[in-house]
Design an enzyme around this catalytic site. Structure first.
Site, PDB file in Angstrom:
ATOM      1  N   SER A  13      -9.716  -1.630   6.937  1.00  0.00           N
ATOM      2  CA  SER A  13      -9.248  -1.201   5.719  1.00  0.00           C
ATOM      3  C   SER A  13      -8.616  -2.358   5.025  1.00  0.00           C
ATOM      4  CB  SER A  13      -8.353  -0.127   5.765  1.00  0.00           C
ATOM      5  OG  SER A  13      -8.802   0.882   5.874  1.00  0.00           O
ATOM      6  N   SER A  19      -9.483   0.974   2.826  1.00  0.00           N
ATOM      7  CA  SER A  19      -8.654   1.775   2.116  1.00  0.00           C
ATOM      8  C   SER A  19      -7.436   1.031   1.465  1.00  0.00           C
ATOM      9  CB  SER A  19      -8.084   2.962   2.897  1.00  0.00           C
ATOM     10  OG  SER A  19      -7.226   2.365   3.874  1.00  0.00           O
ATOM     11  N   LYS A  53       0.919  -1.195   0.089  1.00  0.00           N
ATOM     12  CA  LYS A  53      -0.035   0.029  -0.025  1.00  0.00           C
ATOM     13  C   LYS A  53       0.780   1.326  -0.004  1.00  0.00           C
ATOM     14  CE  LYS A  53      -3.852   1.645   2.819  1.00  0.00           C
ATOM     15  NZ  LYS A  53      -4.727   1.196   3.769  1.00  0.00           N
TER      16      LYS A  53
END
Lengths: 383, 447
Positions: free
Chosen positions: B175, B151, B75
């Site tokens: 997330s 996310s 990420k």
């Protein structure tokens, strides 16, 4: 009106004493043999003053706060690079429009170290980083003892009996200040405790020395006809130039603090330590660096700038304190702001502005957060 | 793409070089990501450098590590040496480069894994949608017109699409688990603080954790072992005490999930966690407060530089009074103690990972208590209270080939991830859970 009264009341008693001494020297200037004695006493006072400066300077404070090196570098940069550069530019800009010796005095003040006591006091009032202010201001003074005479030698061209004639004289002058300073500092392990415990008793010695130097300097200046050479217009011009200089430096430092993303507490240190100049160092240094007939004129800009910086910093420190207290008040509550007006007020208290385009979204999100707050605080069982 | 274990085995035994593996992976990523929008930076040069090191170790007869030659992505909020850590924001696009890798990346590298890409996310990890103003919206490999969740949406999507065998994300309120559920992969939110956080851009420190995505229990267990520095024990054949979470965890649930749960644990007792609504609200407030305060100075300088999708939420969070945060933190401590006592008799608690299948990008709203709510803020309704309690939670995909994925949380006691992996391995073996290849254009990437 109330604010003007407060400003008047914020006149430093020491500054009033300084003005009184200038008045006394103007009315009763010392001359002849007596002038020699007063001059010798002033030299002795300078030695004593720098001895005390050295003894008061705490290396531990510098070492303790030295971790924040980026901030200290910014403060030193402001004091010894930005200020002299601004001074040179300003003096070049108004060259020929004012008394050259006064303009030299203006440039001289830009070469001085930062104040210690008032920088720390204002940082504390504004709820800034006091530990860093102690370190920065102390460091500035320690560096100043070496750098200021050097910068004076490099940047100030004083003719007619000027003592800045050669590197030899600079070295002699630096040693006159440096020796007592170092002697005091290295004796600190022995006398530091005594000095720290008796600050209240030593303050009159400190301030008395400066008053003596000023009296001696202004007596010589008056005999040389200072008041026939300095007009009210000159004084007003000095005030205006000081205001421009202070605004320039403060504006620049605040901008740098924002660009560097300094925390608010450190930005306050840069603003106060990086924008001030020390009368306590500047007057005796001038006494040692310049010819007696010139000292009065050279320190006049410093005295004006000093009072101006006290006014401005006092006002700013109060503003920052109010802002900080408003943040505390805003945060202590459990209430979430409603409506654009209240949201704007809360944001302003936190030093923020809500862009108009964001207001509907912020209102909606605060409403959602309020529903969650109601659930948390059990004012609503849904959710 | 092969599994983590298969790739590592092949590289360690010289059946394929790490360099070949990286080249295959890079060409697959370039082709596959055109539809997904999951990759933010391809790190080809770095990947080839790491691959050469692994191949040199293999050639020298030395141990290249348990993840030898396995490509992966992270990420966009992990520090990668030499690159700015953007946290998905254009605000940090020109930030000074990180001086070293995040600790999680350092550990994976030491185990032979090869970092090939950074992956898309909601700006500052604030959202469950992976709608990003700078990098675009990450699409769900199972239905490109749908959200991948967030996310950590980029990380979930590349693993689900078979473009990478595993990826790292972060989980503050769900997330990892929400995008794992929406894209049909496995994802772990560890016990709070169990995996290394150094070098990870924070969102809300009270709940932030890193977590991996993979396509099988075995792969995920191997990666977790490397990340925590101690290999996880093989699941023991023992009877696990399983319960289902009731109350709010039974509301706002897809009907297919309820049916699957009845099959998986038909006679399991139901544990009602009290105060779930308060827990979710407190978690919401703490995340808003900590997120907003983290960015308050930057918001004061130039709020308009933030992604419009997160800007207003962060501004609102920055205006929250600290008194509310304190009240929420106090309740958090009470809640942890309460939950600890209630779950002490169980090894695994079952709950949905998300309230529904992936929402449409064109209509990113979901039904919560009969009202249409933004998916970006409400997809984490079932994950947020678990983060709040600091419990580990393994999100697993229900096995339903050809249909939109749905995930389930296996929740355990703090520090007992092993039971969750053990139960997941059993369900996987029984064919109840498992990754299903996405249909359509991306199918060619699976081998």
């Amino acid at each position: 009106m109330v604010r003007s009264m407060k400003l008047l009341l914020s006149w430093d008693p020491f500054l009033i004493a300084l003005i009184a001494v200038v008045g006394a020297a103007s009315l009763f200037p010392v001359s002849g043999v007596a002038a020699g004695w007063v001059g010798a006493a002033a030299d002795l006072a300078i030695t004593l003053l720098f001895f005390l400066h050295g003894a008061k300077l705490s290396r531990a404070a510098i070492v303790q706060g030295a971790g924040n090196w980026r901030l200290h570098a910014m403060v030193l940069g402001s004091t010894y690079i930005l200020f002299p550069a601004a001074g040179l530019a300003l003096v070049a800009l108004v060259q020929g429009w004012g008394n050259p010796l006064l303009l030299s005095g203006l440039l001289y003040l830009t070469l001085l170290p930062s104040t210690v006591q008032s920088s720390i006091a204002f940082t504390a009032i504004a709820r800034g980083n006091v530990a860093a202010a102690v370190c920065s201001a102390s460091l500035s003074n320690l560096v100043g003892i070496f750098i200021t005479p050097l910068l004076v030698g490099l940047l100030l061209q004083i003719e007619a009996n000027g003592t800045i004639s050669s590197w030899q004289s600079i070295r002699t002058i630096a040693l006159q200040l440096l020796l007592p300073f170092l002697a005091g500092h290295f004796l600190r392990p022995l006398i530091g405790g005594l000095i720290d415990r008796n600050k209240a008793i030593l303050q009159p010695v400190d301030r008395g020395s400066i008053l003596l130097v000023v009296y001696s300097a202004f007596s010589a200046a008056v005999i040389n006809g200072i008041w026939s050479r300095v007009s009210l217009g000159d004084l007003l011009e000095l005030l205006a130039l000081s205001a421009v200089l202070l605004a320039l430096i403060m504006g620049f430092n605040w901008g740098v603090a924002r660009l560097a993303k300094l925390p608010r507490e450190d930005a306050i240190v840069l603003l106060f330590c990086g924008s001030k100049k020390s009368l306590v160092s500047g007057v005796p240094m001038a006494g040692a660096l310049f010819a007696p007939s010139q000292v009065g004129l050279v320190v006049l800009p410093l005295m004006i700038f000093h009072q101006l910086q006290l006014f401005v910093c006092a006002a700013l420190a109060s503003h920052f304190r109010r802002q900080s207290e408003a943040v505390d008040d805003a945060e202590a509550t459990l209430a979430i702001s409603h409506g654009a007006q209240q949201i704007d007020a809360t944001a302003a208290a936190l030093g923020m502005t809500i862009p108009e385009a964001c207001m509907p979204g912020v209102e909606a999100n605060l409403a959602l957060l309020e529903r969650h707050a109601e659930t948390l605080l059990r004012r609503d069982d849904a959710g | 793409m092969k599994s983590v274990i298969e790739i590592a085995h092949a590289v360690r035994h010289g059946q394929i070089s790490a360099m070949q593996m990286v080249d295959q992976c890079l060409s697959g990523l370039a082709a596959g990501d055109r539809q997904l929008g999951a990759v933010t930076r391809v790190l080809a040069e770095r990947a080839r450098g790491e691959a050469a090191q692994v191949d040199a170790l293999v050639a020298a007869g030395r141990d290249p590590g348990p993840l030898a030659g396995v490509p992966y992505g992270v990420k966009d909020l992990f520090d990668v040496a030499g690159l700015p850590t953007t946290a998905g924001s254009s605000l940090y696009a020109d930030a000074p480069p990180a001086s070293r890798d995040a600790e999680a990346i350092e550990r994976l590298r030491a185990a032979g894994a090869i970092l090939v890409a950074t992956l898309n996310m909601d700006e500052f990890a604030y959202g469950f949608a992976t709608i990003n103003a700078r990098h675009g919206t990450t699409r769900n490999p199972h239905a490109l017109e749908r959200l991948a969740g967030g996310s950590s949406g980029g990380s979930a999507a590349v693993v689900a699409a078979g473009l990478l065998p595993f990826a790292l994300g972060s989980d503050t309120n769900g997330s990892v688990r929400v995008p794992a559920s929406l894209t049909g992969v496995y994802g772990l939110k560890p016990t709070h603080g169990a995996l290394p956080m150094r070098g990870v851009f924070p969102f809300a420190k009270s709940f932030d954790d890193v977590g991996p995505f993979a396509r099988s229990t075995r792969d995920l267990r191997l990666i977790c072992g490397v990340l925590q520095g101690i290999a996880m024990a093989e699941p023991r054949a023992r009877s696990l005490r399983v319960a289902r979470l009731g109350g709010r965890f039974c509301d706002n649930v897809d009907a297919d999930f309820s049916a699957a749960l009845a099959t998986i644990a038909p006679g399991a007792p139901v544990v009602d966690l009290p105060e779930i609504a308060r827990a979710r609200s407190a978690a919401f407030l703490i995340a808003a407060y900590e997120g907003g305060h983290l960015h308050r100075d930057a918001l004061a300088r130039d709020a308009m530089a933030f992604d419009p999708a997160t800007r207003d939420r962060l501004l609102a969070g920055a205006l929250l009074p600290s008194g509310l945060n304190h009240a929420a933190q106090d309740f958090c401590n009470e809640f942890k103690q309460l939950v600890g006592k209630l779950i002490v008799d169980y090894d695994v608690l079952l709950a949905p990972s998300a309230p529904c299948v992936a929402p449409l990008i064109e209509d990113p709203l979901i039904l919560i208590d009969g009202a249409r709510r933004p998916a970006r803020s409400d997809l984490g309704i079932h994950t947020q209270p678990i983060s709040f309690a600091g419990l580990p939670s393994l999100a697993v995909p229900l096995r339903r080939p050809g249909r939109l994925p749905l995930g389930m949380q296996l929740i355990g006691r703090p520090g007992d991830e092993a039971s969750l992996f053990g139960f997941a391995a059993m369900l996987e073996e029984n064919g109840v859970i498992g990754w299903s290849p996405p249909p359509g254009v991306l199918q060619g990437n699976h081998q």
